[in-house]
Design a protein around this motif. Structure first.
Motif, PDB file in Angstrom:
ATOM      1  N   GLU A   1       5.516 -13.888   5.413  1.00  0.00           N
ATOM      2  CA  GLU A   1       5.106 -12.491   5.608  1.00  0.00           C
ATOM      3  C   GLU A   1       4.943 -11.785   4.265  1.00  0.00           C
ATOM      4  OE1 GLU A   1       6.862  -8.343   7.617  1.00  0.00           O
ATOM      5  OE2 GLU A   1       8.117 -10.153   7.476  1.00  0.00           O
ATOM      6  N   TYR A   2       3.867 -11.033   4.142  1.00  0.00           N
ATOM      7  CA  TYR A   2       3.645 -10.211   2.952  1.00  0.00           C
ATOM      8  C   TYR A   2       4.023  -8.760   3.255  1.00  0.00           C
ATOM      9  CZ  TYR A   2       1.005 -14.058   0.874  1.00  0.00           C
ATOM     10  OH  TYR A   2       0.631 -15.271   0.353  1.00  0.00           O
ATOM     11  N   ILE A   3       4.835  -8.195   2.379  1.00  0.00           N
ATOM     12  CA  ILE A   3       5.196  -6.789   2.493  1.00  0.00           C
ATOM     13  C   ILE A   3       4.498  -6.054   1.351  1.00  0.00           C
ATOM     14  CG2 ILE A   3       7.078  -5.105   2.427  1.00  0.00           C
ATOM     15  CD1 ILE A   3       8.899  -7.291   3.577  1.00  0.00           C
ATOM     16  N   PHE A   4       3.669  -5.075   1.709  1.00  0.00           N
ATOM     17  CA  PHE A   4       2.854  -4.366   0.728  1.00  0.00           C
ATOM     18  C   PHE A   4       3.585  -3.105   0.267  1.00  0.00           C
ATOM     19  CE2 PHE A   4       0.108  -7.047   3.170  1.00  0.00           C
ATOM     20  CZ  PHE A   4      -0.748  -7.586   2.217  1.00  0.00           C
ATOM     21  N   LEU A   5       3.916  -3.074  -1.017  1.00  0.00           N
ATOM     22  CA  LEU A   5       4.738  -2.002  -1.591  1.00  0.00           C
ATOM     23  C   LEU A   5       3.829  -0.956  -2.241  1.00  0.00           C
ATOM     24  CD1 LEU A   5       7.389  -4.380  -3.172  1.00  0.00           C
ATOM     25  CD2 LEU A   5       7.554  -3.187  -0.987  1.00  0.00           C
ATOM     26  N   ASP A   6       3.252  -0.130  -1.394  1.00  0.00           N
ATOM     27  CA  ASP A   6       2.299   0.876  -1.849  1.00  0.00           C
ATOM     28  C   ASP A   6       3.010   2.217  -1.974  1.00  0.00           C
ATOM     29  OD1 ASP A   6       0.172   2.500  -2.375  1.00  0.00           O
ATOM     30  OD2 ASP A   6      -1.021   1.906  -0.639  1.00  0.00           O
ATOM     31  N   ALA A   7       3.163   2.689  -3.202  1.00  0.00           N
ATOM     32  CA  ALA A   7       3.932   3.913  -3.455  1.00  0.00           C
ATOM     33  C   ALA A   7       3.072   5.175  -3.420  1.00  0.00           C
ATOM     34  CB  ALA A   7       4.636   3.815  -4.802  1.00  0.00           C
TER      35      ALA A   7
ATOM     36  N   ILE B   1       6.449  -1.386   6.016  1.00  0.00           N
ATOM     37  CA  ILE B   1       5.098  -1.205   6.554  1.00  0.00           C
ATOM     38  C   ILE B   1       4.180  -0.717   5.439  1.00  0.00           C
ATOM     39  CG2 ILE B   1       5.938  -0.724   8.887  1.00  0.00           C
ATOM     40  CD1 ILE B   1       5.326   2.231   8.435  1.00  0.00           C
ATOM     41  N   PRO B   2       2.889  -1.068   5.498  1.00  0.00           N
ATOM     42  CA  PRO B   2       1.962  -0.593   4.471  1.00  0.00           C
ATOM     43  C   PRO B   2       1.648   0.886   4.688  1.00  0.00           C
ATOM     44  CG  PRO B   2       0.758  -1.757   6.176  1.00  0.00           C
ATOM     45  CD  PRO B   2       2.224  -1.897   6.512  1.00  0.00           C
ATOM     46  N   THR B   3       1.070   1.518   3.698  1.00  0.00           N
ATOM     47  CA  THR B   3       0.606   2.882   3.906  1.00  0.00           C
ATOM     48  C   THR B   3      -0.538   2.865   4.918  1.00  0.00           C
ATOM     49  OG1 THR B   3      -0.788   2.591   1.963  1.00  0.00           O
ATOM     50  CG2 THR B   3       1.274   3.786   1.658  1.00  0.00           C
ATOM     51  N   GLY B   4      -0.698   3.978   5.626  1.00  0.00           N
ATOM     52  CA  GLY B   4      -1.631   4.019   6.746  1.00  0.00           C
ATOM     53  C   GLY B   4      -3.065   3.691   6.393  1.00  0.00           C
ATOM     54  N   PHE B   5      -3.521   4.108   5.202  1.00  0.00           N
ATOM     55  CA  PHE B   5      -4.934   3.970   4.885  1.00  0.00           C
ATOM     56  C   PHE B   5      -5.328   2.580   4.388  1.00  0.00           C
ATOM     57  CE2 PHE B   5      -2.645   6.281   1.561  1.00  0.00           C
ATOM     58  CZ  PHE B   5      -2.773   5.436   0.479  1.00  0.00           C
ATOM     59  N   ILE B   6      -4.362   1.667   4.173  1.00  0.00           N
ATOM     60  CA  ILE B   6      -4.742   0.301   3.788  1.00  0.00           C
ATOM     61  C   ILE B   6      -4.530  -0.688   4.929  1.00  0.00           C
ATOM     62  CG2 ILE B   6      -4.239   0.751   1.347  1.00  0.00           C
ATOM     63  CD1 ILE B   6      -1.772  -1.083   1.661  1.00  0.00           C
ATOM     64  N   GLN B   7      -3.950  -0.263   6.051  1.00  0.00           N
ATOM     65  CA  GLN B   7      -3.740  -1.203   7.157  1.00  0.00           C
ATOM     66  C   GLN B   7      -5.094  -1.696   7.692  1.00  0.00           C
ATOM     67  OE1 GLN B   7      -1.886   0.440  10.676  1.00  0.00           O
ATOM     68  NE2 GLN B   7      -2.803   2.440  10.358  1.00  0.00           N
TER      69      GLN B   7
ATOM     70  N   LYS C   1      -5.041 -10.244   4.825  1.00  0.00           N
ATOM     71  CA  LYS C   1      -5.329  -9.022   5.581  1.00  0.00           C
ATOM     72  C   LYS C   1      -4.053  -8.199   5.742  1.00  0.00           C
ATOM     73  CE  LYS C   1      -7.903  -7.290   9.531  1.00  0.00           C
ATOM     74  NZ  LYS C   1      -8.729  -7.640  10.718  1.00  0.00           N
ATOM     75  N   VAL C   2      -4.135  -6.942   5.369  1.00  0.00           N
ATOM     76  CA  VAL C   2      -2.993  -6.041   5.542  1.00  0.00           C
ATOM     77  C   VAL C   2      -2.827  -5.800   7.042  1.00  0.00           C
ATOM     78  CG1 VAL C   2      -2.034  -3.772   5.000  1.00  0.00           C
ATOM     79  CG2 VAL C   2      -3.505  -4.948   3.333  1.00  0.00           C
ATOM     80  N   PRO C   3      -1.638  -6.000   7.588  1.00  0.00           N
ATOM     81  CA  PRO C   3      -1.470  -5.873   9.041  1.00  0.00           C
ATOM     82  C   PRO C   3      -1.659  -4.445   9.541  1.00  0.00           C
ATOM     83  CG  PRO C   3       0.659  -6.115   7.959  1.00  0.00           C
ATOM     84  CD  PRO C   3      -0.374  -6.350   6.899  1.00  0.00           C
ATOM     85  N   ILE C   4      -2.134  -4.338  10.782  1.00  0.00           N
ATOM     86  CA  ILE C   4      -2.182  -3.046  11.470  1.00  0.00           C
ATOM     87  C   ILE C   4      -0.829  -2.844  12.132  1.00  0.00           C
ATOM     88  CG2 ILE C   4      -3.242  -1.761  13.368  1.00  0.00           C
ATOM     89  CD1 ILE C   4      -5.858  -3.224  12.720  1.00  0.00           C
TER      90      ILE C   4
ATOM     91  N   LEU D   1      -9.311   5.426  14.859  1.00  0.00           N
ATOM     92  CA  LEU D   1      -8.073   6.186  14.947  1.00  0.00           C
ATOM     93  C   LEU D   1      -7.329   6.066  13.624  1.00  0.00           C
ATOM     94  CD1 LEU D   1      -6.940   4.940  18.474  1.00  0.00           C
ATOM     95  CD2 LEU D   1      -8.035   7.119  17.959  1.00  0.00           C
ATOM     96  N   GLU D   2      -6.586   7.087  13.271  1.00  0.00           N
ATOM     97  CA  GLU D   2      -5.861   7.049  11.995  1.00  0.00           C
ATOM     98  C   GLU D   2      -4.831   5.927  11.994  1.00  0.00           C
ATOM     99  OE1 GLU D   2      -3.453  10.107   9.029  1.00  0.00           O
ATOM    100  OE2 GLU D   2      -4.254  10.819  10.933  1.00  0.00           O
TER     101      GLU D   2
END
Length: 260
Positions: free
Chosen positions: A12-18, A27-33, A49-52, A177-178
């Motif tokens: 599993e990849y965890i995306f550390l978007d600050a 969880i990733p930030t909403g706009f990169i899912q 692929k960044v998960p939804i 949807l957002e």
């Protein structure tokens, strides 16, 4: 496009978007899912692929207790926001305080109609990103129930989620949807003394590839409990989805009109 860090845990990849300070760890930030990420790993690159984020991770729950006093509804509630619903809401609230914050909280917890009066509220976990944001609140609601002779009529749908999300018939572009969200509203009404339930709406369920909705009524002892559960399933609606989406929203809206 921007550069962020990733942490690999097993497969599993965890995306550390600050870029969103309110997003919780994991969880990733909403706009990169749903987007593609180019990940550098072991001296090579791969596209991941960044998960939804699943709707249950963005769950909103509202547990509301109601009673009738002098033809007015008196209530208290516990509203809980998770995931993107939490981060979006706290970003909007920001550092607002005093009267401004009171009015903003009122707009979040409002029930029924414009006669809703927020009496007081308390917030929890404003700073703790890993915990759900909670609002406990007390209110009264006038001019909502209808009394004819000795009969009382009341609609327990004090919130109407998704009701306004009708897609225009002439829309050509896809509708995004957002984020995916789920909600569970539970309303518990104390039956007034010397009253009994004459009519209870039928339970309603709709489950298709776009939305799951389940409305359930129950009478137990001196209380009526109504539970409304809604969950979105698809974040990007194609033009071929529009008709089913609008039909689904219309059926949900019809059931919002049911009265006890």
């Amino acid at each position: 496009n921007h550069m962020i860090a990733t942490y690999k845990k097993g497969n599993e990849y965890i995306f550390l978007d600050a870029t969103d300070k309110e997003t919780r760890y994991g969880i990733p930030t909403g706009f990169i899912q749903g987007k593609e990420a180019l990940v550098y790993e072991n001296d090579s690159y791969k596209i991941v692929k960044v998960p939804i984020v699943a709707p249950e991770n963005n769950l909103v729950t509202d547990y509301v207790k109601l009673k009738i006093e002098n033809e007015k509804i008196i209530g208290s509630g516990n509203l809980v926001f998770n995931g993107y619903n939490r981060s979006d809401l706290l970003a909007q609230l920001g550092d607002s305080a005093n009267k401004k914050r009171f009015e903003m909280i009122k707009s979040i917890v409002i029930k029924g109609n414009n006669k809703f009066k927020l009496l007081n509220f308390n917030e929890e976990n404003i700073k703790d990103r890993d915990m759900p944001y909670k609002i406990d609140y007390q209110f009264d609601l006038d001019n909502y129930l209808i009394k004819i002779d000795k009969d009382i009529y009341i609609n327990m749908n004090l919130d109407t989620n998704l009701e306004q999300l009708i897609i225009e018939k002439d829309r050509i572009a896809k509708y995004e949807l957002e984020f995916l969200t789920a909600s569970v509203g539970t309303y518990e009404l104390e039956i007034p003394q010397n009253y009994s339930v004459k009519f209870l709406p039928k339970d309603f369920t709709i489950d298709n590839e776009l939305v799951l909705a389940n409305f359930k009524y129950q009478v137990k002892e001196n209380k009526i409990t109504y539970t409304a559960q809604i969950s979105q399933k698809k974040i990007l609606l194609e033009k071929t989805d529009f008709e089913l989406w609008n039909e689904t929203i219309k059926k949900i809206k019809t059931n919002y009109g049911e009265t006890i």
